[in-house]
Design an enzyme around this catalytic site. Structure first.
Site, PDB file in Angstrom:
ATOM      1  N   LYS A   1      -3.596  33.921   9.035  1.00  0.00           N
ATOM      2  CA  LYS A   1      -4.619  34.806   9.527  1.00  0.00           C
ATOM      3  C   LYS A   1      -5.166  33.740  10.886  1.00  0.00           C
ATOM      4  CE  LYS A   1      -8.515  36.988   9.051  1.00  0.00           C
ATOM      5  NZ  LYS A   1     -10.347  37.513   7.179  1.00  0.00           N
TER       6      LYS A   1
ATOM      7  N   SER B   1     -11.321  42.167   6.933  1.00  0.00           N
ATOM      8  CA  SER B   1     -10.439  41.842   8.094  1.00  0.00           C
ATOM      9  C   SER B   1      -9.486  41.587   8.235  1.00  0.00           C
ATOM     10  CB  SER B   1     -11.731  41.142   9.054  1.00  0.00           C
ATOM     11  OG  SER B   1     -11.524  39.685   8.129  1.00  0.00           O
TER      12      SER B   1
ATOM     13  N   SER C   1     -12.453  40.845   2.480  1.00  0.00           N
ATOM     14  CA  SER C   1     -12.261  40.741   3.601  1.00  0.00           C
ATOM     15  C   SER C   1     -10.032  40.137   2.910  1.00  0.00           C
ATOM     16  CB  SER C   1     -11.892  40.156   4.757  1.00  0.00           C
ATOM     17  OG  SER C   1     -12.600  40.410   5.548  1.00  0.00           O
TER      18      SER C   1
END
Ligand SMILES: [Mg+2]
Ligand SMILES: [Zn+2]
Lengths: 89, 500, 489
Positions: C80, C155, C179
């Site tokens: 990420k 996210s 997330s």
């Protein structure tokens, strides 16, 4: 009630440049969010203490100096090793 | 200075003192060096103190210990656990745009709270009857920001600022007092006591520029509080406060309300000036620092820091009085500056004339120290003086080789040249005249020229001091006062025995 | 060959180690796959092509020379883009960090590289991990590989999509309020949020420090568990890690030696959360519940009273921390190209910071609001107390239950753009996931079934540091749900 003035002040404290439209939109949305957070008023919490993680002082970092191997400051706006910043007055 | 008395003006002065923990090897939250002075700009930075995304603060164990020792020395309570808070405000010298500090408004989180410190006000401050006490509100640990410099030398005329983050993350101990001072002169004395303590603890080398900084707040007659910042030395703190009190009184006299504001001390013009403030206190949005757990201290910590604490100034003063036979006043002057006290003890090790050594240091040597250096750890900067000098000088006085007046003159010379006192004394022939021949010549001479005084002295023994003074004058101060007085008295007796 | 990209992490490592195929062959296939599907999915902000190939070649040479290899040798991982990678730009999905290249590696990145993993790219996210859809990225929205008109969740939507779309084997996301579990559920993969303090956050760009953990994602429970095993453990660079022995998942094989325990698992289903979910979602959660039951678990419905207040607590704490964390982006020390000369400093800061996207700005303001003087006691302190209350309640539940189950998301993936202008509605979808973050307990999402072509994840939560137990339950759900399909792309 969250006012536009409040949002403007919070924007200034956070150094965010907010346009008039942004101010209007955020004020309405933030009002709605804050009203939701007001839910916290409806639960009795007097007897509850917040929990914080605790560490012993002997588990802290030992006082040893070591230079970082490279330059951590990525900006290209530099002068004689200094970082160039905006005007202060 | 009547202006400073609490003559119905209700002057209230509080202090906020920042001491850098220069006694540490690394910064408060990272491994960068705490010895940043003299480094290339930004050479002493790493991802943590430069505030890079993803970095986390790693609290220095030794910083907590030193701050704990300082708290104890100030009689503070040390809580069972401490916490850190974020103080949120923007400024270009602040890498994370918040400062990690401690905060007590939501419960005590600081390393020290509710202490008090006694100090001895200077002579003439109206409180010669003993010590005064200032309460310490809290002692807290926090990080120093970086430093801004301006190419043109001034903030106003520079189209940009230059930022050096070498100082960012330096460990600071902030000491906050209650508004317990009424006299700016006491403030200076108190500040000297504080620096002496942190020096004795090995926490802060106060001779380093900017290692101790003091902000002050002041109000009169219960009016609004004004913060004074940007004061470079303790002497200037005293001046700034004196100025500010006068300014506020003048306003109050004309019934103009004093504004609650932050003012900067203008070192050149010696006035306080309005300054544009950053954020107001209520805008800092404090909250507990989530990256640093609360730190459990407890009895184990207390024992640890107690055993690490060396002799503190008050104990040292008592020892100076009891083992060296110094007066409390002289001992106080010595321990108020650790460098001075250390210097004294080095001298006293070489030569066992502690009283004479202390006299030479406190009255003569201090007279040669510039006013700007008196409060600093670099008290002898620029003077070529070593303990051996004073030790030898005291020995010469003690053995009667020179008198104190000559010693003072010699001292004035050696601090410039670094020569040994005996060399100077020999070279200039400054040794005292002790031999009976030279002395009696001088006494005879005076008796001839001061007939009237001699007659007077025959009736009034106290008047012989006048004759002694004349002998000293004639010998340019080199006569041994003791020997000369003996001769004078002997001669007076002879004269008395002779009929007029 | 031609379908190496479909393999699981353990298959890749054994293949590379036994020289069934080379790391280079495998990475080439992965890069081809990325090139093929990226125009549709947009899972990556940066593809690390050259370095990945280089590393694969070095690894192959090393194996040819008889060197020992780590447990993730040759495995393509994505990271990420809020986890710092030295020399690879790390944007956090923000314009503020468009050009930012970290000078250091996050601890987890070092650990993965030491175990032989190959970083193939940095994945898309909601700006600074604030969002549940991966629409709030300066690099365009990521699309759900199962239906590219829909959100992948967020996210960590880029990480989830890259794993689901088989652009890598495993990924690291971060989970602050769900997330990782949310996109894992929406993209039908496995995502594990570890106990707070189990995995180092050093190098994770903070959104809400006291809530988040770096969290592994994979197509199977054992892949995700393998990665968890490798990244966990105390770190001297993070004071909030706990000196608890790392969770041993024995090379990802959770079942080994733990079969006996598995029989006796006591499972509680959180009524309030399941009742609040869409009918389809709740049907699948009950399905998992029955499945566990049929595997000799004792299953009971339980109540968790504090859930009503969890979301308000979460958004108070998260926005408060975020408002402060995001202050440092003033563009002086790093950032994008904007010469400060001539600007008055406040103007420069405000102008530079206007590059934040709308969701980041909203959260900064909300966070500033709740921390304002006079409001601390009303919001922040109460939120912390709710957190303590929730922790208490869960502690007592865990005396009687080994794991608690609930939906991961109360809804199915929705259309891109549908909720962008209704932040509160978007926040409400996090109601099931924030509990674990507030309490610091481990939680994971495991695919449990399909509805209308979309995977639906069930959430499993265990007590602090009981990851092993949680993974055992997850394997039962995984084995019974028969969901190992892959999207058509
Ligand atoms: Mg301070
Ligand atoms: Zn540093």
């Amino acid at each position: 009630m969250v006012t536009k003035e409040q949002v403007k002040h919070l924007g200034w404290l956070s150094r965010l440049e907010l346009s008039d439209q942004e101010l209007d939109r955020y004020t309405a949305q933030i009002e709605e969010i804050i009203r939701y957070l007001d839910k916290l008023d409806s639960i009795p919490l007097e007897d509850i203490e917040p929990i914080y993680i605790t560490k012993k002082f002997t588990d802290l970092r030992k006082d040893k100096a070591e230079l970082f191997s490279s330059n951590p400051l990525g900006t290209k706006y530099r002068k004689n090793g200094f970082v160039k910043g905006p005007r202060m007055a | 200075m009547a202006a400073a008395r609490n003559d119905g003006w209700m002057v209230k002065i509080g202090l906020e003192i920042h001491c850098q923990l220069t006694g540490l090897k690394s910064k408060l939250f990272c491994q960068c060096s705490s010895d940043y002075r003299g480094m290339e700009p930004n050479a002493n930075t790493c991802p943590v103190c430069a505030g890079l995304p993803g970095t986390l603060p790693l609290l220095n164990e030794k910083a907590v210990e030193l701050a704990g020792m300082i708290s104890l020395a100030f009689g503070c309570k040390i809580p069972d656990r401490i916490m850190f808070y974020r103080k949120n405000y923007f400024y270009p010298d602040l890498p994370k745009d918040f400062q990690i500090t401690q905060y007590n408004a939501y419960g005590v989180s600081s390393i020290g709270a509710e202490g008090k410190l006694e100090y001895i006000p200077g002579a003439g401050s109206g409180a010669d009857t003993g010590g005064k006490t200032a309460r310490i509100r809290r002692v807290q640990l926090e990080e120093d920001p970086g430093r801004l410099v301006y190419e043109t030398g001034s903030m106003e005329s520079s189209p940009f600022a230059l930022i050096d983050y070498n100082r960012a993350g330096m460990p600071l101990v902030e000491i906050v007092t209650e508004p317990d001072f009424i006299d700016p002169r006491d403030v200076r004395i108190f500040l000297n006591k504080i620096t002496s303590i942190v020096e004795h603890l090995g926490a802060c080398d106060t001779s380093l520029e900017g290692s101790v900084r003091c902000d002050a707040n002041v109000s009169v007659r219960g009016g609004n509080r004004v913060e004074i910042k940007n004061v470079s030395s303790f002497k200037e703190v005293e001046k700034a406060l004196t100025y500010e009190i006068a300014r506020q009184k003048a306003k109050s006299d004309r019934e103009i309300q004093v504004r609650s504001e932050t003012r900067h001390w203008d070192d050149a013009r010696k006035v306080t000036k309005e300054s544009r403030t950053k954020e107001e206190e209520q805008d800092y949005r404090y909250f507990p620092e989530p990256d640093i757990p609360s730190i459990a201290l407890g009895q184990e910590f207390l024992s640890a820091i107690q055993s690490l604490t060396p002799e503190l100034p008050d104990d040292r003063k008592a020892r100076f009085v009891s083992s060296y036979g110094l007066s409390p006043h002289v001992a106080q002057v010595l321990i108020d500056n650790k460098q001075l006290a250390d210097f004294f003890e080095s001298c006293a090790k070489i030569n066992r004339s502690p009283k004479e050594i202390a006299n030479l240091i406190v009255t003569d040597l201090m007279g040669l120290v510039g006013d700007d250096k008196k409060d600093s750890g670099a008290i002898f900067a620029g003077l070529k003086i070593r303990p051996a000098h004073i030790a030898e000088l005291a020995g010469l006085v003690d053995r009667g080789v020179i008198n104190r007046n000559t010693a003072k003159q010699i001292l004035g010379q050696i601090v410039k040249t670094g020569e040994m006192p005996s060399e100077v004394a020999n070279k200039t022939g400054a040794s005292m005249i002790q031999d009976a021949d030279s002395l009696s010549k001088a006494v005879q001479e005076v008796f001839r020229s001061e007939q009237a005084a001699v007659q007077d002295a025959k009736k009034n023994p106290n008047a012989s001091n006048f004759l002694l003074g004349k002998v000293m004058q004639l010998t340019k101060g080199r006569a041994s006062p003791k020997a000369a007085l003996e001769l004078i008295n002997k001669k007076l007796k002879e004269e008395q025995a002779r009929p007029d | 060959m031609g379908d190496l990209y479909r393999l699981t992490a353990s298959q890749i490592t054994s293949g590379v180690r036994n020289r069934d195929f080379s790391a280079e062959e495998y990475i080439c296939e992965i890069l081809d796959r990325i090139e093929k599907v990226e125009p549709k999915v947009n899972a990556f902000v940066t593809v690390n092509k050259e370095q990945a190939l280089n590393q694969a070649r070095i690894l192959d040479r090393w194996i040819r020379d008889g060197g020992n290899v780590g447990p993730l040798a040759g495995v393509a991982v994505s990271i990420k883009d809020n986890i710092c990678t030295k020399g690879i730009r790390t944007t956090c999905g923000s314009n503020m960090l468009r050009e930012y290249v970290p000078p250091y590696d996050a601890t987890v990145v070092t650990k993965l590289q030491n175990s032989g993993a190959i970083i193939v790219g940095k994945t898309n996210l909601d700006e600074f991990a604030m969002g549940s859809t991966t629409e709030f990225s300066a690099y365009g929205p990521t699309r759900n590989p199962w239906d590219i008109s829909r959100v992948p969740g967020g996210s960590s939507g880029g990480s989830a999509a890259s794993v689901a779309a088989q652009e890598c084997a495993v990924s690291l996301g971060s989970d602050t309020g769900g997330s990782v579990r949310c996109p894992a559920s929406f993209c039908s993969i496995v995502g594990i949020k570890p106990t707070y303090g189990l995995v180092s956050r050093y190098g994770l760009v903070s959104y809400a420090n006291s809530l988040e953990q770096i969290s592994p994602m994979g197509r199977t429970v054992s892949d995700a568990a393998l990665v968890l095993d490798l990244i966990s453990g105390p770190d001297e660079k993070d004071h909030t890690t706990t000196a608890t022995p790392a969770i041993r998942t024995t090379g990802g094989d959770i079942g080994t030696g733990a079969d006996a325990d598995k029989r006796g698992l006591r499972v509680g289903l959180i009524k309030e959360l399941t009742a609040g979910a869409d009918a389809e979602v709740s049907r699948i959660v009950y399905g998992a519940f029955d499945l566990l039951s049929s595997h000799d678990c004792s299953c009971t419905e339980v109540s968790l009273n504090a859930v009503d207040y969890a979301l308000a607590s979460y958004y108070t704490i998260a926005t408060a921390e975020a408002s402060s964390n995001l202050a440092r982006y003033d563009n002086l020390r790093y950032g994008f190209d904007m010469d400060p000369e001539g600007y008055e400093w406040n103007t420069y800061f405000a102008k530079a910071r206007s590059n934040f996207g709308p969701e980041a700005k909203r959260r900064i303001i909300v966070g500033s609001y709740v921390l304002s003087s006079g409001y601390y006691g009303k919001y922040y302190l109460k939120a912390q107390k709710v957190r303590a209350l929730l922790k208490q309640e869960l502690k007592s539940l865990y005396k009687d239950y080994d794991v608690l189950i609930a939906p991961t998301m109360p809804i199915l993936p929705f259309k891109i753009g549908e909720r962008v202008e209704d932040p509160l509605k978007m926040y409400l979808a996090d109601v099931d996931t924030v509990i674990a973050n507030l309490a610091g307990i481990p939680a994971m999402s495991v695919p449990a079934g399909f509805s209308a072509g979309f995977g639906v994840g069930v959430q499993i939560m265990a007590d602090e540091f009981k990851e092993q137990t949680m993974l055992q339950a997850a394997q039962i759900v995984e084995s019974g749900a028969g969901v190992n399909r892959s999207p058509d792309l």
